[in-house]
Design an enzyme around this catalytic site. Sequence first.
Site, PDB file in Angstrom:
ATOM      1  N   SER A   1      31.802  38.579  30.869  1.00  0.00           N
ATOM      2  CA  SER A   1      31.931  37.158  31.150  1.00  0.00           C
ATOM      3  C   SER A   1      31.033  36.331  30.222  1.00  0.00           C
ATOM      4  O   SER A   1      31.188  36.377  29.003  1.00  0.00           O
ATOM      5  CB  SER A   1      31.621  36.895  32.630  1.00  0.00           C
ATOM      6  OG  SER A   1      32.009  35.601  33.002  1.00  0.00           O
TER       7      SER A   1
ATOM      8  N   LYS B   1      40.284  38.964  34.897  1.00  0.00           N
ATOM      9  CA  LYS B   1      39.052  38.346  35.391  1.00  0.00           C
ATOM     10  C   LYS B   1      38.940  38.670  36.873  1.00  0.00           C
ATOM     11  O   LYS B   1      39.432  37.939  37.736  1.00  0.00           O
ATOM     12  CB  LYS B   1      39.100  36.837  35.148  1.00  0.00           C
ATOM     13  CG  LYS B   1      37.780  36.137  35.369  1.00  0.00           C
ATOM     14  CD  LYS B   1      36.768  36.475  34.295  1.00  0.00           C
ATOM     15  CE  LYS B   1      35.520  35.632  34.428  1.00  0.00           C
ATOM     16  NZ  LYS B   1      34.494  35.982  33.442  1.00  0.00           N
TER      17      LYS B   1
END
Length: 347
Positions: free
Chosen positions: A317, A122
């Site tokens: 995401s 991430k």
Amino acid sequence: MGGDGEKSIGFNDILKSLKKAKTDDNIKCIYLNVTSPNAGFATLREVRNALIDFKTSKKKIIAYSEVYTQGAYYLASAADKVYLNPEGALEFKGLSSQIMFFKGALDKLGIEAQIIRVGSYKSAIEPFITDKMSDKNREQVTAYLTGLYNTFLEGIGESRHISTPTLHQIADDYKIQQPKDAVAYKLIDGLKYKDEILDELKTLSGKDKKSNISSITINDYAKNVNTDIGESSKNKVAVIYADGDIVGGEGSNAQIGSERLSRTIRKARLDSNIKAIVLRVNSPGGSALASDVIWREIILTKKVKPVIASFGDVAASGGYYIACAADSNFCTAQHNHRLNRCIWRDP
């Protein structure tokens, strides 16, 4: 393609127009003039495939531009003839990724970014907490750039009859610096001015050089493409677009508003004439809360009818999160999607 200008046109309108033009006796050829398309490589690849399919009708495609970016040339390379202005430019140097890091500036200002992070891949928050790419982020960026580049070169190579290793070498050595270089390495078919292109188009359309070309822009052509399947149909598929950043509320035309998209999905769920839903996702993500609101509607909907997610240029995401609630996900080889790891799949 893309953008908000008066002459912009949507991806779906382009595909419908090309499909119609393939069998339209009034259309003799396509003149492709693209300099810097506002679209990602997944979108470009689908439009390019539609151009290649158009050519099966034996109609010609002529491409011309004063300047070709790499994306523009990727599209143009599908044409029967590719021309460049004698004083123009063709960009062919490979792909790269650049990331700006802010941690040093924040340190000087006495600001500390407090981040809640889940997953090593991430990476969106890395610019605020470090001054260089992490190994995991470098791994995934390298993976998707390599995938994009290989598909880019393979498509061009197949159309221009140039091997992929040769194209690699042309880009790595930056051999295309002058218009004549593009001709020498067979990336284009010739150097011509606009008047010479117009003469060639007149010949293709059966006109003499003193006559005007009978032409129609794809924008005007798209307005006349009949896409009506009949209001009385009891078997419809709803195509719902989720394009842009994900935000709460209604959002703008360039955003995915959780209220607006949820309402659209709910309406399609309650419509008995709609038998399935295709959710077309092209989003880098956004609000986690707004994504969850949309996710809930998809979960409810797939209990009563199939929901298929189709990825555009990116589904990252929250964009991937809303899509993973669907029954099935599909993407092109030019697409990349990231959640906690980098995943690559062919269609």
